[in-house]
Motif scaffolding. Structure first.
Motif, PDB file in Angstrom:
ATOM      1  N   VAL A  88      -0.969  -9.856   0.573  1.00  0.00           N
ATOM      2  CA  VAL A  88      -1.944 -10.786  -0.546  1.00  0.00           C
ATOM      3  C   VAL A  88      -3.396 -10.769  -1.422  1.00  0.00           C
ATOM      4  CG1 VAL A  88      -0.294 -12.780  -0.954  1.00  0.00           C
ATOM      5  CG2 VAL A  88      -2.584 -13.120   0.133  1.00  0.00           C
ATOM      6  N   SER A  89      -4.234 -10.090  -0.264  1.00  0.00           N
ATOM      7  CA  SER A  89      -5.219 -10.063  -0.136  1.00  0.00           C
ATOM      8  C   SER A  89      -5.509  -8.255   0.443  1.00  0.00           C
ATOM      9  CB  SER A  89      -6.292 -11.306  -0.334  1.00  0.00           C
ATOM     10  OG  SER A  89      -6.088 -10.771   1.518  1.00  0.00           O
ATOM     11  N   ALA A  90      -6.751  -8.131   0.016  1.00  0.00           N
ATOM     12  CA  ALA A  90      -7.101  -7.067   0.359  1.00  0.00           C
ATOM     13  C   ALA A  90      -7.354  -7.335   1.818  1.00  0.00           C
ATOM     14  CB  ALA A  90      -8.431  -6.446  -0.038  1.00  0.00           C
ATOM     15  N   ALA A  91      -8.072  -8.323   2.616  1.00  0.00           N
ATOM     16  CA  ALA A  91      -8.746  -9.150   3.626  1.00  0.00           C
ATOM     17  C   ALA A  91      -7.273  -8.743   4.732  1.00  0.00           C
ATOM     18  CB  ALA A  91      -8.915  -9.426   3.940  1.00  0.00           C
ATOM     19  N   ASP A  92      -5.730  -8.746   4.082  1.00  0.00           N
ATOM     20  CA  ASP A  92      -4.374  -9.156   4.580  1.00  0.00           C
ATOM     21  C   ASP A  92      -4.163  -7.729   5.220  1.00  0.00           C
ATOM     22  OD1 ASP A  92      -4.796 -11.607   4.756  1.00  0.00           O
ATOM     23  OD2 ASP A  92      -3.321 -11.753   2.769  1.00  0.00           O
ATOM     24  N   LEU A  93      -4.418  -6.334   3.741  1.00  0.00           N
ATOM     25  CA  LEU A  93      -3.979  -4.962   4.063  1.00  0.00           C
ATOM     26  C   LEU A  93      -5.328  -4.906   5.002  1.00  0.00           C
ATOM     27  CD1 LEU A  93      -2.167  -3.227   3.144  1.00  0.00           C
ATOM     28  CD2 LEU A  93      -3.978  -2.061   1.085  1.00  0.00           C
ATOM     29  N   GLU A  94      -6.049  -5.441   4.965  1.00  0.00           N
ATOM     30  CA  GLU A  94      -7.231  -4.968   6.383  1.00  0.00           C
ATOM     31  C   GLU A  94      -6.947  -4.672   7.622  1.00  0.00           C
ATOM     32  OE1 GLU A  94     -10.478  -2.908   7.183  1.00  0.00           O
ATOM     33  OE2 GLU A  94     -10.071  -3.161   5.635  1.00  0.00           O
ATOM     34  N   SER A  95      -6.408  -6.700   7.754  1.00  0.00           N
ATOM     35  CA  SER A  95      -6.161  -7.384   8.815  1.00  0.00           C
ATOM     36  C   SER A  95      -4.350  -6.310   8.953  1.00  0.00           C
ATOM     37  CB  SER A  95      -5.514  -7.950   8.635  1.00  0.00           C
ATOM     38  OG  SER A  95      -4.729  -8.689   8.524  1.00  0.00           O
ATOM     39  N   ALA A  96      -3.852  -5.494   8.353  1.00  0.00           N
ATOM     40  CA  ALA A  96      -2.727  -4.996   9.122  1.00  0.00           C
ATOM     41  C   ALA A  96      -2.969  -3.435   8.733  1.00  0.00           C
ATOM     42  CB  ALA A  96      -1.527  -4.987   7.379  1.00  0.00           C
TER      43      ALA A  96
END
Length: 86
Positions: free
Chosen positions: A65-73
């Motif tokens: 849902v956010s750029a931070a979520d993509l980073e963690s994935a």
């Protein structure tokens, strides 16, 4: 790597699918071909879907849902790619 659009999701594959992506209004859901039990640092936005019906292939669901979520994935995406033969 090839992209295979389906009715409800988009599959990305090498010899077989390593990630399936569902695009929703406010989020993107990834289904990765990984065993959730073998991931040491599972992201907080991930869950085990081996016993839950869903579109696409994969046992690990990650909600973006956010750029931070993509980073963690990203690490999980790399692992799924490597496991399939990338």
């Amino acid at each position: 790597m090839s992209e295979a659009p389906k009715k409800f999701y988009i599959a990305y594959k090498l010899t077989q699918n390593f990630v399936c992506m569902e695009i929703k209004k406010r989020k993107v859901i990834l289904y990765l071909k990984l065993n959730p039990k073998q991931i040491k640092n599972l992201p907080k936005n991930a869950r085990d879907v081996r016993e839950i019906g869903h579109y696409g292939t994969g046992d690990l669901e990650i909600t973006i849902v956010s750029a931070a979520d993509l980073e963690s994935a990203q690490e999980c995406i790399r692992l799924a790619f490597a496991n399939v033969g990338g």
